[in-house]
Motif scaffolding. Sequence first.
Motif, PDB file in Angstrom:
ATOM      1  N   ASN A  76      20.245 -36.647 -31.232  1.00  0.00           N
ATOM      2  CA  ASN A  76      20.558 -35.624 -32.227  1.00  0.00           C
ATOM      3  C   ASN A  76      19.298 -35.133 -32.928  1.00  0.00           C
ATOM      4  N   MET A  77      18.337 -36.028 -33.165  1.00  0.00           N
ATOM      5  CA  MET A  77      17.075 -35.621 -33.784  1.00  0.00           C
ATOM      6  C   MET A  77      16.316 -34.671 -32.862  1.00  0.00           C
ATOM      7  N   VAL A  78      16.272 -34.992 -31.563  1.00  0.00           N
ATOM      8  CA  VAL A  78      15.564 -34.154 -30.589  1.00  0.00           C
ATOM      9  C   VAL A  78      16.206 -32.768 -30.512  1.00  0.00           C
ATOM     10  N   LYS A  79      17.543 -32.734 -30.440  1.00  0.00           N
ATOM     11  CA  LYS A  79      18.241 -31.440 -30.373  1.00  0.00           C
ATOM     12  C   LYS A  79      18.049 -30.656 -31.665  1.00  0.00           C
ATOM     13  N   GLY A  80      18.037 -31.347 -32.802  1.00  0.00           N
ATOM     14  CA  GLY A  80      17.884 -30.683 -34.096  1.00  0.00           C
ATOM     15  C   GLY A  80      16.548 -29.992 -34.259  1.00  0.00           C
ATOM     16  N   VAL A  81      15.447 -30.657 -33.879  1.00  0.00           N
ATOM     17  CA  VAL A  81      14.138 -30.039 -34.040  1.00  0.00           C
ATOM     18  C   VAL A  81      13.888 -28.973 -32.977  1.00  0.00           C
ATOM     19  N   ALA A  82      14.630 -29.015 -31.881  1.00  0.00           N
ATOM     20  CA  ALA A  82      14.469 -28.006 -30.833  1.00  0.00           C
ATOM     21  C   ALA A  82      15.345 -26.768 -31.098  1.00  0.00           C
ATOM     22  N   GLU A  83      16.624 -26.976 -31.415  1.00  0.00           N
ATOM     23  CA  GLU A  83      17.568 -25.865 -31.567  1.00  0.00           C
ATOM     24  C   GLU A  83      18.126 -25.737 -32.980  1.00  0.00           C
ATOM     25  N   GLY A  84      18.390 -26.851 -33.640  1.00  0.00           N
ATOM     26  CA  GLY A  84      19.014 -26.842 -34.957  1.00  0.00           C
ATOM     27  C   GLY A  84      20.528 -26.934 -34.844  1.00  0.00           C
ATOM     28  N   TYR A  85      21.189 -27.187 -35.958  1.00  0.00           N
ATOM     29  CA  TYR A  85      22.644 -27.300 -36.016  1.00  0.00           C
ATOM     30  C   TYR A  85      23.191 -26.289 -37.005  1.00  0.00           C
ATOM     31  N   LYS A  86      24.448 -25.891 -36.788  1.00  0.00           N
ATOM     32  CA  LYS A  86      25.079 -24.880 -37.628  1.00  0.00           C
ATOM     33  C   LYS A  86      26.551 -25.224 -37.790  1.00  0.00           C
ATOM     34  N   THR A  87      27.086 -25.114 -39.008  1.00  0.00           N
ATOM     35  CA  THR A  87      28.513 -25.286 -39.234  1.00  0.00           C
ATOM     36  C   THR A  87      29.044 -24.091 -40.015  1.00  0.00           C
ATOM     37  N   GLU A  88      30.292 -23.747 -39.726  1.00  0.00           N
ATOM     38  CA  GLU A  88      30.970 -22.678 -40.443  1.00  0.00           C
ATOM     39  C   GLU A  88      32.241 -23.237 -41.035  1.00  0.00           C
ATOM     40  N   LYS A 141      17.521 -29.230 -50.119  1.00  0.00           N
ATOM     41  CA  LYS A 141      16.596 -28.146 -49.758  1.00  0.00           C
ATOM     42  C   LYS A 141      16.458 -27.960 -48.252  1.00  0.00           C
ATOM     43  N   GLU A 142      16.855 -28.952 -47.452  1.00  0.00           N
ATOM     44  CA  GLU A 142      16.739 -28.850 -45.990  1.00  0.00           C
ATOM     45  C   GLU A 142      17.786 -27.921 -45.381  1.00  0.00           C
ATOM     46  N   ILE A 143      18.844 -27.612 -46.119  1.00  0.00           N
ATOM     47  CA  ILE A 143      19.953 -26.826 -45.584  1.00  0.00           C
ATOM     48  C   ILE A 143      19.790 -25.363 -45.983  1.00  0.00           C
ATOM     49  N   LYS A 144      19.952 -24.478 -44.995  1.00  0.00           N
ATOM     50  CA  LYS A 144      19.916 -23.032 -45.237  1.00  0.00           C
ATOM     51  C   LYS A 144      21.359 -22.557 -45.371  1.00  0.00           C
ATOM     52  N   LEU A 145      21.673 -21.870 -46.465  1.00  0.00           N
ATOM     53  CA  LEU A 145      23.039 -21.494 -46.798  1.00  0.00           C
ATOM     54  C   LEU A 145      23.227 -19.989 -46.797  1.00  0.00           C
ATOM     55  N   THR A 146      24.309 -19.512 -46.188  1.00  0.00           N
ATOM     56  CA  THR A 146      24.724 -18.113 -46.299  1.00  0.00           C
ATOM     57  C   THR A 146      26.238 -18.081 -46.463  1.00  0.00           C
ATOM     58  N   THR A 147      26.724 -17.063 -47.157  1.00  0.00           N
ATOM     59  CA  THR A 147      28.163 -16.876 -47.307  1.00  0.00           C
ATOM     60  C   THR A 147      28.506 -15.446 -46.908  1.00  0.00           C
ATOM     61  N   THR A 148      29.699 -15.258 -46.343  1.00  0.00           N
ATOM     62  CA  THR A 148      30.159 -13.923 -45.982  1.00  0.00           C
ATOM     63  C   THR A 148      31.567 -13.733 -46.519  1.00  0.00           C
ATOM     64  N   ALA A 149      31.864 -12.509 -46.923  1.00  0.00           N
ATOM     65  CA  ALA A 149      33.199 -12.158 -47.400  1.00  0.00           C
ATOM     66  C   ALA A 149      33.507 -10.747 -46.915  1.00  0.00           C
ATOM     67  N   GLU A 150      34.147 -10.641 -45.752  1.00  0.00           N
ATOM     68  CA  GLU A 150      34.510  -9.345 -45.190  1.00  0.00           C
ATOM     69  C   GLU A 150      35.962  -9.041 -45.515  1.00  0.00           C
ATOM     70  N   LYS A 151      36.265  -7.778 -45.656  1.00  0.00           N
ATOM     71  CA  LYS A 151      37.628  -7.365 -45.992  1.00  0.00           C
ATOM     72  C   LYS A 151      38.573  -7.716 -44.852  1.00  0.00           C
ATOM     73  N   GLY A 152      39.695  -8.344 -45.180  1.00  0.00           N
ATOM     74  CA  GLY A 152      40.673  -8.733 -44.177  1.00  0.00           C
ATOM     75  C   GLY A 152      40.374 -10.057 -43.500  1.00  0.00           C
ATOM     76  N   GLN A 153      39.252 -10.692 -43.841  1.00  0.00           N
ATOM     77  CA  GLN A 153      38.854 -11.978 -43.264  1.00  0.00           C
ATOM     78  C   GLN A 153      38.758 -13.007 -44.387  1.00  0.00           C
ATOM     79  N   ASN A 154      38.887 -14.271 -44.021  1.00  0.00           N
ATOM     80  CA  ASN A 154      38.679 -15.338 -44.995  1.00  0.00           C
ATOM     81  C   ASN A 154      37.193 -15.462 -45.315  1.00  0.00           C
ATOM     82  N   PRO A 155      36.838 -15.773 -46.581  1.00  0.00           N
ATOM     83  CA  PRO A 155      35.422 -16.007 -46.897  1.00  0.00           C
ATOM     84  C   PRO A 155      34.884 -17.182 -46.084  1.00  0.00           C
ATOM     85  N   LYS A 156      33.618 -17.092 -45.658  1.00  0.00           N
ATOM     86  CA  LYS A 156      33.014 -18.133 -44.832  1.00  0.00           C
ATOM     87  C   LYS A 156      31.762 -18.684 -45.491  1.00  0.00           C
ATOM     88  N   ILE A 157      31.544 -19.977 -45.278  1.00  0.00           N
ATOM     89  CA  ILE A 157      30.315 -20.662 -45.695  1.00  0.00           C
ATOM     90  C   ILE A 157      29.611 -21.068 -44.406  1.00  0.00           C
TER      91      ILE A 157
END
Length: 184
Positions: A75-87, A120-136
């Motif tokens: 997981n460390m090798v994959k993380g420094v090469a590609e990174g991980y993302k959750t929604e 501080k290691e985590i990059k955060l974005t939020t989206t709120a589109e009309k007709g869609q649920n808000p996402k983190i």
Amino acid sequence: MSRIGKLPISLPKGVDVKVSDKNVVSVKGPKGELTRTVDPAITVKSENGELVLVRHTEQKRHRALHGLYRSLIANMVKGVAEGYKTEQELVGVGYRATAKGQQLELSLGYSHNIIFELPKEIKLTTTAEKGQNPKIIMECIDNELLGLVAAKIRSLRKPEPYKGKGIKFAGEQLRRKAGKSAGK
């Protein structure tokens, strides 16, 4: 032998691994650097572009650690090469999420807004589109830290089984229950 532990970890281009004398593994790649201390019962060896983990005894604890550390280092090798993302999705009327730097402000139907401070290691974005649920959306190179923070955010308002309201992971299938009227 452990089926997971005996598998070699292939190193992608641009990823460099160093193992110190005290069993400290440091993985450096294009996205960043991670380090982890490995139990002395497990030896990490680097052989022609692959990492191999070897255990010295057949004790039950050592067999368990063999597969565990192999997965953590992979997981460390994959993380420094590609990174991980959750929604995560906020399902519910009036549920909102806004990002202010490393702070996540959540409106989850309580009498007050919840302000969640992210590492501080985590990059955060939020989206709120009309007709869609808000996402983190959170991105990080450390899979363990990312999963821990995502679980903590989800625990603020778990999805309930009747209407499905709450914070859920994107693509997660919830078990829904029928209400009282369905029993008649």
